[in-house]
Design a protein around this motif. Structure first.
Motif, PDB file in Angstrom:
ATOM      1  N   PHE A  67       5.472  -3.069  13.386  1.00 51.18           N
ATOM      2  CA  PHE A  67       5.273  -2.674  11.985  1.00 51.18           C
ATOM      3  C   PHE A  67       6.350  -1.653  11.616  1.00 51.18           C
ATOM      4  O   PHE A  67       7.437  -1.994  11.179  1.00 51.18           O
TER       5      PHE A  67
ATOM      6  N   ARG B  45      12.274  17.515   8.393  1.00 50.44           N
ATOM      7  CA  ARG B  45      12.266  16.225   7.692  1.00 50.44           C
ATOM      8  C   ARG B  45      13.106  16.270   6.422  1.00 50.44           C
ATOM      9  O   ARG B  45      13.508  15.228   5.914  1.00 50.44           O
TER      10      ARG B  45
ATOM     11  N   LYS C  87      -0.552  18.724   4.071  1.00 47.13           N
ATOM     12  CA  LYS C  87      -1.173  17.853   5.079  1.00 47.13           C
ATOM     13  C   LYS C  87      -2.670  18.105   5.156  1.00 47.13           C
ATOM     14  O   LYS C  87      -3.462  17.177   5.344  1.00 47.13           O
TER      15      LYS C  87
ATOM     16  N   HIS D  62       3.958  15.474  11.433  1.00 41.25           N
ATOM     17  CA  HIS D  62       3.943  14.414  10.417  1.00 41.25           C
ATOM     18  C   HIS D  62       3.161  13.174  10.836  1.00 41.25           C
ATOM     19  O   HIS D  62       3.151  12.180  10.104  1.00 41.25           O
TER      20      HIS D  62
ATOM     21  N   THR E 174      -7.352   3.286   9.565  1.00 44.26           N
ATOM     22  CA  THR E 174      -6.774   2.020  10.026  1.00 44.26           C
ATOM     23  C   THR E 174      -7.657   1.401  11.110  1.00 44.26           C
ATOM     24  O   THR E 174      -8.016   0.220  11.048  1.00 44.26           O
TER      25      THR E 174
ATOM     26  N   TYR F 206       8.876  15.554  17.818  1.00 42.39           N
ATOM     27  CA  TYR F 206       7.799  16.219  17.077  1.00 42.39           C
ATOM     28  C   TYR F 206       7.789  17.736  17.281  1.00 42.39           C
ATOM     29  O   TYR F 206       6.835  18.406  16.876  1.00 42.39           O
TER      30      TYR F 206
ATOM     31  N   PRO G 285      -0.723   2.699   1.788  1.00 38.67           N
ATOM     32  CA  PRO G 285      -0.826   2.336   3.211  1.00 38.67           C
ATOM     33  C   PRO G 285      -2.165   1.682   3.542  1.00 38.67           C
ATOM     34  O   PRO G 285      -2.233   0.863   4.469  1.00 38.67           O
ATOM     35  N   THR G 286      -3.216   2.004   2.808  1.00 38.74           N
ATOM     36  CA  THR G 286      -4.503   1.375   3.139  1.00 38.74           C
ATOM     37  C   THR G 286      -4.444  -0.116   2.800  1.00 38.74           C
ATOM     38  O   THR G 286      -4.932  -0.956   3.572  1.00 38.74           O
TER      39      THR G 286
ATOM     40  N   CYS H 142       0.700  10.233  11.173  1.00 42.88           N
ATOM     41  CA  CYS H 142      -0.078   9.630  10.094  1.00 42.88           C
ATOM     42  C   CYS H 142      -1.518  10.160  10.063  1.00 42.88           C
ATOM     43  O   CYS H 142      -2.207  10.155  11.082  1.00 42.88           O
ATOM     44  N   PRO H 143      -1.998  10.609   8.909  1.00 39.19           N
ATOM     45  CA  PRO H 143      -3.394  11.040   8.814  1.00 39.19           C
ATOM     46  C   PRO H 143      -4.359   9.857   8.665  1.00 39.19           C
ATOM     47  O   PRO H 143      -5.567  10.033   8.664  1.00 39.19           O
TER      48      PRO H 143
ATOM     49  N   ASN I 146       0.085   7.637  -1.809  1.00 36.47           N
ATOM     50  CA  ASN I 146       0.190   7.777  -0.349  1.00 36.47           C
ATOM     51  C   ASN I 146      -1.131   7.512   0.364  1.00 36.47           C
ATOM     52  O   ASN I 146      -1.179   7.431   1.587  1.00 36.47           O
TER      53      ASN I 146
ATOM     54  N   GLN J 106       5.782  13.409   3.163  1.00 38.23           N
ATOM     55  CA  GLN J 106       6.691  12.955   4.222  1.00 38.23           C
ATOM     56  C   GLN J 106       7.963  13.778   4.303  1.00 38.23           C
ATOM     57  O   GLN J 106       8.611  13.828   5.353  1.00 38.23           O
TER      58      GLN J 106
ATOM     59  N   GLN K 133       1.747   4.838  14.522  1.00 39.97           N
ATOM     60  CA  GLN K 133       1.642   5.587  13.270  1.00 39.97           C
ATOM     61  C   GLN K 133       2.155   7.011  13.483  1.00 39.97           C
ATOM     62  O   GLN K 133       1.673   7.956  12.868  1.00 39.97           O
TER      63      GLN K 133
ATOM     64  N   HIS L 145       4.482  21.838   4.172  1.00 38.12           N
ATOM     65  CA  HIS L 145       3.944  20.620   4.792  1.00 38.12           C
ATOM     66  C   HIS L 145       2.524  20.846   5.297  1.00 38.12           C
ATOM     67  O   HIS L 145       1.630  20.038   5.048  1.00 38.12           O
TER      68      HIS L 145
HETATM   69  C1  HEM Z   1      -0.970  -0.096   8.571  1.00 37.53           C
HETATM   70  C2  HEM Z   1      -1.385   1.078   8.877  1.00 37.53           C
HETATM   71  C3  HEM Z   1      -0.475   2.273   8.905  1.00 37.53           C
HETATM   72  C4  HEM Z   1       0.716   2.433   9.541  1.00 37.53           C
HETATM   73  C5  HEM Z   1       1.465   1.427  10.410  1.00 37.53           C
HETATM   74  C6  HEM Z   1       1.152   3.778   9.264  1.00 37.53           C
HETATM   75  C7  HEM Z   1       2.302   4.345   9.789  1.00 37.53           C
HETATM   76  C8  HEM Z   1       2.704   5.624   9.551  1.00 37.53           C
HETATM   77  C9  HEM Z   1       3.871   6.242  10.136  1.00 37.53           C
HETATM   78  C10 HEM Z   1       4.792   5.585  11.147  1.00 37.53           C
HETATM   79  C11 HEM Z   1       3.972   7.484   9.619  1.00 37.53           C
HETATM   80  C12 HEM Z   1       5.102   8.482   9.864  1.00 37.53           C
HETATM   81  C13 HEM Z   1       4.799   9.519  10.909  1.00 37.53           C
HETATM   82  C14 HEM Z   1       5.922  10.531  10.967  1.00 37.53           C
HETATM   83  O1  HEM Z   1       6.695  10.677  10.011  1.00 37.53           O
HETATM   84  O2  HEM Z   1       6.040  11.244  11.984  1.00 37.53           O
HETATM   85  C15 HEM Z   1       2.889   7.662   8.691  1.00 37.53           C
HETATM   86  C16 HEM Z   1       2.694   8.788   7.940  1.00 37.53           C
HETATM   87  C17 HEM Z   1       1.767   8.853   6.935  1.00 37.53           C
HETATM   88  N1  HEM Z   1       0.748   7.956   6.688  1.00 37.53           N
HETATM   89 FE1  HEM Z   1       0.414   6.254   7.652  1.00 37.53          FE
HETATM   90  N2  HEM Z   1       0.254   4.398   8.454  1.00 37.53           N
HETATM   91  C18 HEM Z   1      -0.771   3.500   8.207  1.00 37.53           C
HETATM   92  C19 HEM Z   1      -1.915   3.736   7.480  1.00 37.53           C
HETATM   93  C20 HEM Z   1      -2.092   4.841   6.705  1.00 37.53           C
HETATM   94  C21 HEM Z   1      -3.263   5.084   5.893  1.00 37.53           C
HETATM   95  C22 HEM Z   1      -4.482   4.172   5.875  1.00 37.53           C
HETATM   96  C23 HEM Z   1      -3.025   6.228   5.202  1.00 37.53           C
HETATM   97  C24 HEM Z   1      -3.889   6.942   4.216  1.00 37.53           C
HETATM   98  C25 HEM Z   1      -5.052   6.535   3.808  1.00 37.53           C
HETATM   99  C26 HEM Z   1      -1.717   6.719   5.589  1.00 37.53           C
HETATM  100  C27 HEM Z   1      -1.098   7.832   5.070  1.00 37.53           C
HETATM  101  C28 HEM Z   1       0.030   8.404   5.607  1.00 37.53           C
HETATM  102  C29 HEM Z   1       0.623   9.645   5.119  1.00 37.53           C
HETATM  103  C30 HEM Z   1       0.153  10.461   3.942  1.00 37.53           C
HETATM  104  C31 HEM Z   1       1.706   9.922   5.955  1.00 37.53           C
HETATM  105  C32 HEM Z   1       2.655  11.125   5.880  1.00 37.53           C
HETATM  106  C33 HEM Z   1       2.165  12.218   6.810  1.00 37.53           C
HETATM  107  C34 HEM Z   1       3.088  13.405   6.907  1.00 37.53           C
HETATM  108  O3  HEM Z   1       4.260  13.308   6.530  1.00 37.53           O
HETATM  109  O4  HEM Z   1       2.625  14.464   7.372  1.00 37.53           O
HETATM  110  N3  HEM Z   1      -1.197   5.855   6.505  1.00 37.53           N
HETATM  111  N4  HEM Z   1       2.112   6.524   8.672  1.00 37.53           N
END
Ligand code: HEM
Length: 417
Positions: A289, A68, A98, A361, A369, A61, A245-246, A363-364, A241, A87, A352, A94
């Motif tokens: 996951f 990326r 973000k 990056h 969750t 990080y 994921p939600t 997860c927001p 996005n 992403q 996440q 970014h």
């Molecule tokens: C099952 C639940 C979830 C899991 C397992 C999960 C997992 C992840 C992971 C592993 C990443 C990548 C982090 C990285 O690249 O360093 C990520 C990024 C992201 N997640 Fe989640 N996530 C979840 C729920 C959510 C929810 C609920 C949202 C939005 C409402 C969301 C939106 C995003 C977004 C927009 C990114 C990209 C962030 C970036 O690149 O700056 N995720 N998530």
């Protein structure tokens, strides 16, 4: 490949087959074999350094050392992420994109989503009480789809729910697959991008009204660093996005129900918010996951006697880091109490992603969750009673993403007095 003499090299022409055969444990198996927290391998037609553990996550990080851009294969962008989404951005672009996401995910909005999902679960009860059995995973996808669309300001007819929910799930299901599962995910993405893209356009032209503060409105009128609105496709990718994921929190919810079933002693220990939160965090640590994350080296550096060369692909092991013996006492045990004993850091607990979501990056959507999982836990434990009939609850550590085989069937569901 950077030939680092002291760094374990996994010597095969290409390890992709092993990756598909070993799934979530591919990286961890090799770390154990080489007694190392990094090794070099050839994966998906290119050389990669695999790293694992808290210090590896801290390195990964560091935005001075990693970027990326070019890290996510096109096939994953065209199914799971979408092309041009947050992403794949770096630096100022970014940071700016973000901020858009973080502005929609305040603690107040997270709480609202928790309350809304509880309402949506409760609305299903009349039908559940009449059903012989229900499959929790299928129900969860739909409940979460109704919830997130309502919150996001996205109009969704009841007749559309099942199909839209399935499409979001198919995009995620595609990440670990080649062949039909991958193509199903790609088709689902194309369809969703058309649907969401036309909503964005309708909001912009005033044909559809969206309440200010909803993600549909916020994303439709968001201005990029150049002062212009996002093009329709990028806006659709970013709204997806939020939605996709939600909906797919349904995977963690299914594991949450499995954890309750396998560890019923916790049922009486989930009365406080703190206890429910610890249980939810342990579900997110324990069950698989996301398997790993990819980034490319931005400039040459050396870490643990390994020379990382500019452009090199590096994979960070999510599953292995969450199960790292150096960080977690008895990592193979499901023990929520560990989260009440302060066992987590920004880099050792990374279901996440790791680090600070505002600068990297990570997860927001973690707050969303956790709130939705806590609300669902409360619903399962305190609001209903049910039986868990005979079924196959095993889950594969090879198939990615994975799920209990039966999807978690519940029967004789009734409201608690
Ligand atoms: C099952 C639940 C979830 C899991 C397992 C999960 C997992 C992840 C992971 C592993 C990443 C990548 C982090 C990285 O690249 O360093 C990520 C990024 C992201 N997640 Fe989640 N996530 C979840 C729920 C959510 C929810 C609920 C949202 C939005 C409402 C969301 C939106 C995003 C977004 C927009 C990114 C990209 C962030 C970036 O690149 O700056 N995720 N998530």
């Amino acid at each position: 490949m950077t030939m680092n003499n002291d760094v374990p090299q996994d010597k095969s022409l290409d390890n992709s087959l092993a990756l598909y055969q070993e799934g979530y444990q591919f990286i961890q198996n090799r770390m154990e074999k080489y007694q190392s927290d990094l090794f070099e391998a050839r994966l998906l037609g290119q050389n990669a350094v695999c790293i694992s553990g808290e210090e590896a996550a801290e390195l990964f990080y560091n935005t001075e050392l990693f970027r990326r851009e070019g890290a996510v294969p096109k096939r994953i962008q065209k199914s799971l992420f979408g092309v041009g989404g947050v992403q794949t951005l770096d630096g100022k672009q970014h940071d700016h994109r973000k901020k858009l996401f973080l502005s929609m995910m305040t603690p107040l909005e997270e709480k609202k989503l928790g309350e809304l999902v509880l309402e949506k679960w409760t609305e299903r009860l009349d039908q559940w009480e009449l059903a012989e059995h229900i499959v929790l995973f299928d129900e969860a996808k739909e409940v979460l789809c109704r919830t997130v669309c309502q919150w996001a300001g996205v109009p969704l007819k009841e007749a559309e729910v099942a199909e839209r929910a399935d499409d979001f799930a198919s995009m995620v299901d595609a990440f670990g697959a080649v062949g039909p599962r991958h193509w199903k995910g790609r088709r689902a993405r194309t369809k969703a991008e058309e649907w969401v893209g036309s909503l964005i356009e309708d909001v912009r032209t005033g044909k559809l009204s969206a309440r200010e503060g909803t993600p549909l409105h916020t994303i439709a009128f968001h201005k990029d660093l150049n002062g212009e609105r996002l093009d329709t496709h990028t806006a659709a990718v970013e709204l997806i996005n939020v939605l996709r994921p939600t909906v797919v929190i349904s995977v963690f919810i299914t594991f949450e129900a499995l954890a309750l079933h396998e560890h019923p002693q916790y049922r009486t220990r989930l009365t406080t918010d703190e206890e429910r939160e610890a249980f939810v965090q342990e579900v997110r640590r324990y069950y698989p996951f996301g398997p790993f994350l990819g980034a490319r080296v931005k400039k040459d550096f050396t870490w643990r006697e390994c020379d990382f060369k500019e452009g090199q692909l590096v994979l960070l092991d999510i599953y292995g880091t969450n199960h790292d013996e150096k960080e977690w006492e008895e990592p193979a045990q499901f023990r929520p109490e560990r989260f009440q004993e302060g066992a987590r850091s920004l880099f050792n607990f990374i279901p996440q992603g790791g680090g600070d979501p505002t600068t990297g990056h990570r997860c927001p959507g973690e707050g969303i969750t956790v709130e939705m999982m806590k609300a669902t836990l409360d619903f399962l434990v305190n609001q209903i009673e049910y039986e868990v009939p005979e079924q196959d609850l095993s889950f594969s550590l090879v198939k990615m993403p994975t799920l209990p085989a039966s999807g978690f069937m519940m029967s004789q569901i009734r409201r608690k007095a």
